[in-house]
Motif scaffolding. Sequence first.
Motif, PDB file in Angstrom:
ATOM      1  N   GLN A  31       0.829  -1.215   0.000  1.00  0.00           N
ATOM      2  CA  GLN A  31       0.000   0.000   0.000  1.00  0.00           C
ATOM      3  C   GLN A  31       0.859   1.260   0.000  1.00  0.00           C
ATOM      4  O   GLN A  31       0.568   2.219  -0.713  1.00  0.00           O
ATOM      5  CB  GLN A  31      -0.950  -0.007   1.198  1.00  0.00           C
ATOM      6  CG  GLN A  31      -1.999   1.088   1.125  1.00  0.00           C
ATOM      7  CD  GLN A  31      -3.005   1.007   2.258  1.00  0.00           C
ATOM      8  OE1 GLN A  31      -3.345  -0.078   2.720  1.00  0.00           O
ATOM      9  NE2 GLN A  31      -3.461   2.153   2.713  1.00  0.00           N
ATOM     10  N   ASP A  32       1.944   1.240   0.766  1.00  0.00           N
ATOM     11  CA  ASP A  32       2.864   2.397   0.782  1.00  0.00           C
ATOM     12  C   ASP A  32       3.374   2.676  -0.631  1.00  0.00           C
ATOM     13  O   ASP A  32       3.424   3.816  -1.081  1.00  0.00           O
ATOM     14  CB  ASP A  32       4.100   2.114   1.652  1.00  0.00           C
ATOM     15  CG  ASP A  32       3.757   1.961   3.124  1.00  0.00           C
ATOM     16  OD1 ASP A  32       2.696   2.449   3.529  1.00  0.00           O
ATOM     17  OD2 ASP A  32       4.562   1.344   3.858  1.00  0.00           O
ATOM     18  N   MET A  33       3.790   1.609  -1.278  1.00  0.00           N
ATOM     19  CA  MET A  33       4.430   1.781  -2.586  1.00  0.00           C
ATOM     20  C   MET A  33       3.433   2.217  -3.649  1.00  0.00           C
ATOM     21  O   MET A  33       3.699   3.128  -4.441  1.00  0.00           O
ATOM     22  CB  MET A  33       5.122   0.473  -2.996  1.00  0.00           C
ATOM     23  CG  MET A  33       6.301   0.137  -2.112  1.00  0.00           C
ATOM     24  SD  MET A  33       7.338  -1.158  -2.814  1.00  0.00           S
ATOM     25  CE  MET A  33       6.275  -2.560  -2.589  1.00  0.00           C
ATOM     26  N   LEU A  34       2.269   1.569  -3.650  1.00  0.00           N
ATOM     27  CA  LEU A  34       1.280   1.934  -4.667  1.00  0.00           C
ATOM     28  C   LEU A  34       0.795   3.368  -4.441  1.00  0.00           C
ATOM     29  O   LEU A  34       0.637   4.143  -5.389  1.00  0.00           O
ATOM     30  CB  LEU A  34       0.102   0.949  -4.646  1.00  0.00           C
ATOM     31  CG  LEU A  34      -0.962   1.169  -5.726  1.00  0.00           C
ATOM     32  CD1 LEU A  34      -0.345   1.096  -7.119  1.00  0.00           C
ATOM     33  CD2 LEU A  34      -2.094   0.155  -5.612  1.00  0.00           C
ATOM     34  N   THR A  35       0.603   3.728  -3.174  1.00  0.00           N
ATOM     35  CA  THR A  35       0.165   5.087  -2.862  1.00  0.00           C
ATOM     36  C   THR A  35       1.194   6.093  -3.369  1.00  0.00           C
ATOM     37  O   THR A  35       0.837   7.116  -3.967  1.00  0.00           O
ATOM     38  CB  THR A  35      -0.035   5.260  -1.341  1.00  0.00           C
ATOM     39  OG1 THR A  35      -0.952   4.257  -0.895  1.00  0.00           O
ATOM     40  CG2 THR A  35      -0.572   6.629  -1.012  1.00  0.00           C
ATOM     41  N   SER A  36       2.460   5.785  -3.151  1.00  0.00           N
ATOM     42  CA  SER A  36       3.504   6.712  -3.595  1.00  0.00           C
ATOM     43  C   SER A  36       3.499   6.858  -5.118  1.00  0.00           C
ATOM     44  O   SER A  36       3.610   7.966  -5.640  1.00  0.00           O
ATOM     45  CB  SER A  36       4.870   6.225  -3.111  1.00  0.00           C
ATOM     46  OG  SER A  36       5.875   7.102  -3.561  1.00  0.00           O
ATOM     47  N   ALA A  37       3.356   5.732  -5.815  1.00  0.00           N
ATOM     48  CA  ALA A  37       3.333   5.798  -7.283  1.00  0.00           C
ATOM     49  C   ALA A  37       2.132   6.622  -7.755  1.00  0.00           C
ATOM     50  O   ALA A  37       2.235   7.434  -8.678  1.00  0.00           O
ATOM     51  CB  ALA A  37       3.282   4.394  -7.868  1.00  0.00           C
ATOM     52  N   LEU A  38       1.005   6.424  -7.092  1.00  0.00           N
ATOM     53  CA  LEU A  38      -0.202   7.172  -7.479  1.00  0.00           C
ATOM     54  C   LEU A  38      -0.050   8.656  -7.161  1.00  0.00           C
ATOM     55  O   LEU A  38      -0.427   9.517  -7.960  1.00  0.00           O
ATOM     56  CB  LEU A  38      -1.428   6.609  -6.739  1.00  0.00           C
ATOM     57  CG  LEU A  38      -1.898   5.212  -7.170  1.00  0.00           C
ATOM     58  CD1 LEU A  38      -2.994   4.706  -6.227  1.00  0.00           C
ATOM     59  CD2 LEU A  38      -2.413   5.226  -8.600  1.00  0.00           C
ATOM     60  N   LYS A  39       0.536   8.958  -6.000  1.00  0.00           N
ATOM     61  CA  LYS A  39       0.728  10.367  -5.627  1.00  0.00           C
ATOM     62  C   LYS A  39       1.621  11.068  -6.643  1.00  0.00           C
ATOM     63  O   LYS A  39       1.378  12.222  -7.009  1.00  0.00           O
ATOM     64  CB  LYS A  39       1.385  10.463  -4.251  1.00  0.00           C
ATOM     65  CG  LYS A  39       0.436  10.365  -3.085  1.00  0.00           C
ATOM     66  CD  LYS A  39       1.277  10.512  -1.826  1.00  0.00           C
ATOM     67  CE  LYS A  39       0.438  10.606  -0.574  1.00  0.00           C
ATOM     68  NZ  LYS A  39       1.318  10.640   0.605  1.00  0.00           N
ATOM     69  N   GLY A  40       2.662  10.371  -7.056  1.00  0.00           N
ATOM     70  CA  GLY A  40       3.569  10.952  -8.050  1.00  0.00           C
ATOM     71  C   GLY A  40       2.844  11.211  -9.358  1.00  0.00           C
ATOM     72  O   GLY A  40       3.074  12.227 -10.020  1.00  0.00           O
ATOM     73  N   LEU A  41       1.964  10.294  -9.712  1.00  0.00           N
ATOM     74  CA  LEU A  41       1.195  10.452 -10.954  1.00  0.00           C
ATOM     75  C   LEU A  41       0.244  11.632 -10.841  1.00  0.00           C
ATOM     76  O   LEU A  41       0.128  12.452 -11.761  1.00  0.00           O
ATOM     77  CB  LEU A  41       0.414   9.156 -11.236  1.00  0.00           C
ATOM     78  CG  LEU A  41      -0.250   9.058 -12.615  1.00  0.00           C
ATOM     79  CD1 LEU A  41       0.805   8.763 -13.678  1.00  0.00           C
ATOM     80  CD2 LEU A  41      -1.313   7.965 -12.638  1.00  0.00           C
ATOM     81  N   VAL A  42      -0.416  11.737  -9.704  1.00  0.00           N
ATOM     82  CA  VAL A  42      -1.336  12.849  -9.464  1.00  0.00           C
ATOM     83  C   VAL A  42      -0.576  14.171  -9.546  1.00  0.00           C
ATOM     84  O   VAL A  42      -1.023  15.130 -10.181  1.00  0.00           O
ATOM     85  CB  VAL A  42      -2.016  12.696  -8.082  1.00  0.00           C
ATOM     86  CG1 VAL A  42      -2.738  13.969  -7.684  1.00  0.00           C
ATOM     87  CG2 VAL A  42      -2.980  11.509  -8.101  1.00  0.00           C
ATOM     88  N   ALA A  43       0.611  14.207  -8.950  1.00  0.00           N
ATOM     89  CA  ALA A  43       1.411  15.434  -8.961  1.00  0.00           C
ATOM     90  C   ALA A  43       1.854  15.773 -10.377  1.00  0.00           C
ATOM     91  O   ALA A  43       1.838  16.930 -10.788  1.00  0.00           O
ATOM     92  CB  ALA A  43       2.622  15.277  -8.043  1.00  0.00           C
ATOM     93  N   ARG A  44       2.280  14.745 -11.111  1.00  0.00           N
ATOM     94  CA  ARG A  44       2.793  14.997 -12.463  1.00  0.00           C
ATOM     95  C   ARG A  44       1.725  15.604 -13.353  1.00  0.00           C
ATOM     96  O   ARG A  44       1.995  16.487 -14.154  1.00  0.00           O
ATOM     97  CB  ARG A  44       3.312  13.682 -13.061  1.00  0.00           C
ATOM     98  CG  ARG A  44       3.901  13.844 -14.442  1.00  0.00           C
ATOM     99  CD  ARG A  44       4.847  12.728 -14.772  1.00  0.00           C
ATOM    100  NE  ARG A  44       5.909  12.679 -13.777  1.00  0.00           N
ATOM    101  CZ  ARG A  44       6.418  11.558 -13.293  1.00  0.00           C
ATOM    102  NH1 ARG A  44       5.990  10.391 -13.710  1.00  0.00           N
ATOM    103  NH2 ARG A  44       7.381  11.604 -12.399  1.00  0.00           N
ATOM    104  N   PHE A  45       0.490  15.115 -13.194  1.00  0.00           N
ATOM    105  CA  PHE A  45      -0.560  15.553 -14.109  1.00  0.00           C
ATOM    106  C   PHE A  45      -1.576  16.482 -13.459  1.00  0.00           C
ATOM    107  O   PHE A  45      -2.602  16.801 -14.059  1.00  0.00           O
ATOM    108  CB  PHE A  45      -1.246  14.330 -14.727  1.00  0.00           C
ATOM    109  CG  PHE A  45      -0.281  13.535 -15.569  1.00  0.00           C
ATOM    110  CD1 PHE A  45       0.136  14.017 -16.798  1.00  0.00           C
ATOM    111  CD2 PHE A  45       0.259  12.347 -15.104  1.00  0.00           C
ATOM    112  CE1 PHE A  45       1.051  13.325 -17.558  1.00  0.00           C
ATOM    113  CE2 PHE A  45       1.177  11.642 -15.861  1.00  0.00           C
ATOM    114  CZ  PHE A  45       1.585  12.128 -17.100  1.00  0.00           C
ATOM    115  N   GLY A  46      -1.300  16.922 -12.247  1.00  0.00           N
ATOM    116  CA  GLY A  46      -2.182  17.883 -11.592  1.00  0.00           C
ATOM    117  C   GLY A  46      -3.585  17.341 -11.389  1.00  0.00           C
ATOM    118  O   GLY A  46      -4.567  18.026 -11.664  1.00  0.00           O
TER     119      GLY A  46
END
Lengths: 429, 452, 305
Positions: A31-46
């Motif tokens: 969950q930590d890892m998937l959340t981080s990947a998703l957060k990065g994606l959210v940040a990249r694409f606003g």
Amino acid sequence: MAATPRDAVIIGGNRIPFARAHGAYANASNQDMLTSALKGLVARFGLQGEQLGAVAAGAVLKHSKNFNLVRESALGTPLDPRTPAYDVQMACATGTEAIGSLANKIKLGQVDSAIGGGVDSISDAPIVVSDALRAILMEATRAKSTGQRLRALAKIRPGHLAPRAPGTGEPRTGLSMGEHMAITADKWGITRQEQDELAVASHRNLAAAYQDGFFDDLISPFNGLSADNNMRADSSLEKLTKLSPVFGKDLGANATMTAANSTPLTDGASAVLLGSEEWADAHDLPKLANFVDYEHSAVDFVDGAEGLLMAPTYAAARMLQRNGLTFEDFEYFEIHEAFASTVLAQMKAWESEDFCRTTLGLDRPLGSIDRSRLNVNGSSLAAGHPFAATGGRIVATLAKLLHGKPGKLGFISVCAAGGQGITAIIEGR
Amino acid sequence: MAQDTYTEFATTGVGKKLTKALGLPQPAKLRRYRPGAPLIHGPVVLIGSTEASDALARHLLSWGLDVRRHVGPKEQVAAVVAMFDAVSTPADLSETVLAVGGLLKQLKSCARVVTVFRDPAQSQLPAERAARKGVEGLTRSLAHEMRAGGTANGVMLDAGVDVAAPSAAGALRFLLSGRSAFVSGQFITVGSDHGMLPTDWEAPLQGQTAVVTGAARGIGAAIARTLHRDGAQVILVDVPAAGEQLAEVTNEVGGTALQLDITRDDAGERILQHAQQYYGRLDIVVHNAGITRDKLLANMDAARWDSVIAVNIESQLRMNRALLDSELFSRPEGRVGPRIVSLASTSGIAGNRGQSNYAASKAGVIGMVAASSAELQARHGTINAVAPGFIETEMTAKMPFATREVARRLNSLSQGGRPEDVAETVAYLASPAAAGTSGMTLRVCGQNLVGA
Amino acid sequence: MNDPIPIPLPKLGRLYRKAALNAVRSRLSSGGSLKALPDRPLLTEHPGITEEQAEQYRLLLEGEPFDGTHRQALPSVLLHIAGFPVQMALLSRSDFPLPLVGMVHLSNQVTHHHPVPARTPVQILARVENFAPHRRGTQVDLVLEMYPAGIDIQQTGSADLLYTSTSCYLGLGTYLYAKTESTSGPREEFTPPQKTGLWTLGADVGRRYASISGDFNPLHLSGLAGKALGQKGAIVHGMYLAARMLEGREPEGAGHRWSISFEAPVTLPGKVAFCAAPGVNKTQHFVGWNPRTGRRHFTGELNIP
């Protein structure tokens, strides 16, 4: 190619660097890892506060407590909490399947936007109690009186307490994936030399892509790691030749698979953002490529009728036929390097007149794949292979490669445990 | 960030008495900007009855301030605006100066004194120039004398600029407000009548798109937050290795993250591409990314020297070229064009032992800003630098305790600034209300005793 | 067929205690002469394999991914387990000439005519036949037949036969016939084929199979007992290997035939390399061997209709 109601556009991706098991992410959960990947994606694409059509991902090795892993992960991101999320699982094909099925939903107009991906952790793999202990505990739970409960618990023996960790062995054969692949490699006459060459190329290609900044907008660091730590930029044939085989040792002199031409166990997560053309435009998002089509296959591997990891050869044949395509139509090939020999055996099968005619039922071989178009920015041998996360890595990498090349096609092949396989077509735009 | 326990203590009742008795520095809790809070609490006294002062008074009144020409002897005063715009000889200073002096004992805590005068350098008349220059001197001295978190700064107008020009008002408002909490003894020059005042002072950057480099942490993250608070859409840039923190800050401010090594040849193009793709515009660029590789020059190696120069100044020069060559960053909207704010440092002004590379790069920034100004002004844009003094960041938290404690107190406010203080100044310089200010380096240092 | 002797379902524990006594007695009485052979079969009613037993069997074979709980028909080896106490009763009768302790399972041939679900009562008939000389003693076939409950097996005969198995055992060291030196040919050379599976057998496999089957022959239970009985350690039950070999391959509708011949015993814990190869006429051939030494443990065959 088959006409679809509308395009499913790959907008971009994000993954955390892949880490060798029991290393950088030893204390991180799926969950930590998937959340981080998703957060990065959210940040990249606003995408903060954005309500997406769906988030679909999965993990091959999953705690039972993570029954809603993807939803829980998505809730940990700034996405609108009203974004539905669900788990998908198809062994190593999990990521590609999640993305492919979301692309289908977009094509059908069921959703306008989605994130597909996957995560896996060897370091945080679920350890379970033995079946016998589980049966006793369940009996105790069902007991109606203290006496019954105690009688049930009294059945526990020291041997019951040994925990069971999941293995990478195939349940039906007891053979590890590597042992299976060793048999297939032997059958197809894959040499040690060509496997080592492929491994070296994978490391060098990946390192060069990092050097070029190719992954600058595909990866965001996690837990202090900013690049895949399995990568060896200085990998060389001389070094690899020195290693002893680790799989298929009963093949004697024909044992060719070493730790270097096999993928190590890895932790990591990846996510890919998809959307309809209209949605991407309305949100001012880039459109890297279209997810055109994908295909599954499975083979009867249990008694050795077909190699465990050869299923993608069948999927490819059907998928290409359906789309009226041949290998010459593709600009890039991404063939998941479960083992170097997996890629080589698949390619050899596609080149084989006999296999293509007799087994795949084609009129002629699919032909050879130009090595200069194969895994040009590295693949799993160098990056590592956190099972469910590999699909997202490949799709995002290929989509970026094809961006700016409208109409150019990319081919994906991913083998999976249980004798399954998945192939996909991506079109640049 | 290192906790300034001393300031925490010294601002308590007991602490205040004790530090006073011991003759220790008495850092005040600074009045900082909060959206929704009044611009300033209490009367603002406007001294000097030039025609221009009437125009300025109208601005102050329109902001809902309690503007006075005179106050009673017991009344507390929040700010004093002293008009020196018409002085032609040093003797002219006297009346206004003494009037200001008479009010100093009535100042509330965190009070403001703002002097308004014309740029001395533009006068060739010895007496006039002497008078104008005199305002600088008295303002700086006054800044040293201010107590309880009060500051004294000046607004310096160009010859052709009307006192009522938007940027003059903008500068005055900034200096009166809590946004300039850690700015003291400084002068904001207004060189043109470019710019416009916002319809909503709480969202002066509404509708604008800004890029902040080095945005993953520290001052850069604070700048991104402040620009976002002021209404801008923010593109946050940092090196790929800082991506995890960058994503956190980006998600906090609802921006987009761009992982990019700014020393890449195509960094400017990548930023433009990103801005074009996601926002279709680019109004503000904040060059915040910077590194330190401290070493005495005698021990300096090429890697240390070159990397600092490459990151801190060469990259900015290259990116600015790309930005200014682009269509996206060049178009003026009304009387406001593109704005660049670059992070300099007091080390770049005064130098610092062990920082020859860093100081060279930061002094370079100051030079670059001055030299680029004309090109920006030509398209109604601006380029300015902000030079932070001692700011409480993760970086300064790593300093040895004694050094840090000394560095903190070596300014007129007897405390370190916060990243937000730098960010507020950046946001001000990036705002349309500051479009008349360009080519300057504004220090955010609490009037550091080191340097000019 | 001679009239069967109806008996209640034997209790294995009692049989084992009796077997221990018989071991002493037979050593005293069997001077190598063939006594009268038991010629009346035993017949018993069996209430059926319970679902609990089926579940334990499933867990032991790690058959979860194979059968799940959806499979209705019991695996052949579970039917063998149902019949095992009757076989044991037969072997431990006083007129049976070979001592129970020291019996070695050589092979098994099974025809599984019809599916038998759990909790289905059956009649079990057990008889012995084909005593024959063996290089190391005397071999004998134990035949098990299963019929539906409630029918008269004398009347219906083979039409209602659900399951039949012939287990060939060797009474080690008991020579009912004159010793024949020449019956064993040269040992067949075995070259392991490409394996298709690898079984990892834990130290407790013997004990776990014993708890399900009731076959508590000490040979399978502990390394010490195994060594005492002339093995290198505890060895796995032959029928466990048959069960592994068949797991996931038996048709739900039954009608299949299979056989297994045992060679070198599998010492526990241990690994067995396994190969399943397709043959003609829906017949699969199996072989299991020691992946380290290359010694063959068993060969087998399965023919499905």
